[in-house]
Design a protein around this motif. Sequence first.
Motif, mmCIF file in Angstrom:
data_model
loop_
_atom_site.group_PDB
_atom_site.id
_atom_site.type_symbol
_atom_site.label_atom_id
_atom_site.label_comp_id
_atom_site.label_asym_id
_atom_site.label_seq_id
_atom_site.Cartn_x
_atom_site.Cartn_y
_atom_site.Cartn_z
ATOM 1 N N UNK A 2 5.477 7.184 -1.414
ATOM 2 C CA UNK A 2 4.278 7.624 -2.118
ATOM 3 C C UNK A 2 3.151 7.862 -1.143
ATOM 4 N N UNK A 55 11.865 5.911 -1.764
ATOM 5 C CA UNK A 55 10.979 7.045 -1.966
ATOM 6 C C UNK A 55 9.597 6.698 -1.453
ATOM 7 N N UNK A 75 3.483 -2.836 1.444
ATOM 8 C CA UNK A 75 3.238 -1.825 2.466
ATOM 9 C C UNK A 75 3.365 -2.439 3.850
ATOM 10 N N UNK A 118 -0.140 -5.221 2.748
ATOM 11 C CA UNK A 118 -0.617 -5.245 1.373
ATOM 12 C C UNK A 118 0.516 -4.994 0.408
ATOM 13 N N UNK A 169 0.935 6.020 3.495
ATOM 14 C CA UNK A 169 2.197 6.168 2.792
ATOM 15 C C UNK A 169 2.789 4.806 2.458
ATOM 16 N N UNK A 170 3.357 4.700 1.302
ATOM 17 C CA UNK A 170 4.030 3.467 0.914
ATOM 18 C C UNK A 170 5.407 3.815 0.380
ATOM 19 N N UNK A 171 6.343 2.935 0.584
ATOM 20 C CA UNK A 171 7.723 3.213 0.203
ATOM 21 C C UNK A 171 8.150 2.357 -0.976
#
Lengths: 243, 243
Positions: free
Chosen positions: B92, B90, A243, B187, A89-91
């Motif tokens: 992802x 948000x 990330x 990253x 997951x990345x925000x």
Amino acid sequence: MSESRAGSGGQGRVGGNLTWQAVRAEAIRRIREREWMPGSRIPDEAELAAELGCARATVNRALRDLAAEGYLERRRKGGTRVPETPVRKATFEIAVIRQDVEARGHRHGYRLLGDETGAAPDEIASALGLPKGTPLRHVRALHLADDAPFCLEIRWLNPELVPPERAVFDALSANEWLLRNLAYSAGSFGFSARTADAELAALMACPEGAALLAMDRTTFMDAVPITAATLIYREGYRLATTM
Amino acid sequence: MSESRAGSGGQGRVGGNLTWQAVRAEAIRRIREREWMPGSRIPDEAELAAELGCARATVNRALRDLAAEGYLERRRKGGTRVPETPVRKATFEIAVIRQDVEARGHRHGYRLLGDETGAAPDEIASALGLPKGTPLRHVRALHLADDAPFCLEIRWLNPELVPPERAVFDALSANEWLLRNLAYSAGSFGFSARTADAELAALMACPEGAALLAMDRTTFMDAVPITAATLIYREGYRLATTM
DNA sequence: AAGTGGTCTAGACCACAAA
DNA sequence: TTGTGGTCTAGACCACTTG
């Protein structure tokens, strides 16, 4: 997902107490070094707490954090597992366009292009869960960075929540007005690429046929639709995060 | 943030105990209804705990969650504030391309286009923090959805971490190999739009000049560069998420 | 039916940053 | 200096799900 990640000196022991970050780091180590194999179940919280010498709540905090990041999968009674193929997951931070422009070191400018109320296109109405032909407020505006086109804002608004009398977008963009005045509770957004047609090219001062990044959003407040918007960024724009 | 959001029946009291979700909901209500004004400071945790009749840890959990979502700003000694202009966050989900294809109801296919090691372009080397001319492994592959081009994967890899002898991408994509074998710790990634040139158009089976969505990533394991990659998606592709 | 994660509590100490 | 959030602990109960 792992906020400050500070703790007493960073991680490790503090006179006998493991921080949750230390537990987290140890868990990541075990995953990376295959001590915990993909697909396998890891010891339960109580066991880990005993092994590591900390409270179960501390282990819980660490593993819950890792699950939120996609490193682990947890289910009651099912235990905690290392995913076969992790889904990381990345925000993203969704800032106001003005702030985005200013953060890039430019002066923000703004031009309202149009603002009328009329029947919404079917696709917009359905995206907002409204009956066909529902009247919506249609607003178009251009954001500038140092006088050059930066982002085209195309928006349909629920006129009951954003009445033309109360919300005027001559100087303050709808983007900013909404963020300041209506805390949304749910929504979705997506990215896609779009080819500049003649009209877009003229507005964005780019060659016809240029590839532009588009971001579309819909937002709701407790299931009541607020707005559907498309933001089209200037040629070459890159939206980034870490990330 | 805010995972299951279940609790005893959803929210509210459980015989006298407020759940953290209930505290969260109450805080959102106060923000939305301007009981807590933008820019103002809200009561501290101990005060809220006393007022709401729950433990401070419960209030902490709720407010920490809201801060992670961008609803609040918290600082030690500075207290908790409602941001003037909120920056919403948000999340992802970064899935494996194969899973993405399958989730869309298609059969995933894969074709390796090239795999050689040679000096990296300057921009790639610098993105990975490597000296100019560092040799990197360069891999190109095409992902298919029901035999149609879906995503072009262009990648530079650290040959020490991903040696050509050990990691073969004939059948399994580098995308998937990496996710399975190397847990990255840091990253960045970004989105942009790209115009299809003749070569891209041929590969992606789209008109020359089409606008394609591109996603680029760099990943590191403890400051050691792993890979820099660009994923170019088929025309019309939309990457979406919910908030 | 029972195991495992989810959460609450009450108390305590600490770290950080503002006053 | 001191107030406020950050975290740990030990114990407890509950909810979800799998066997």
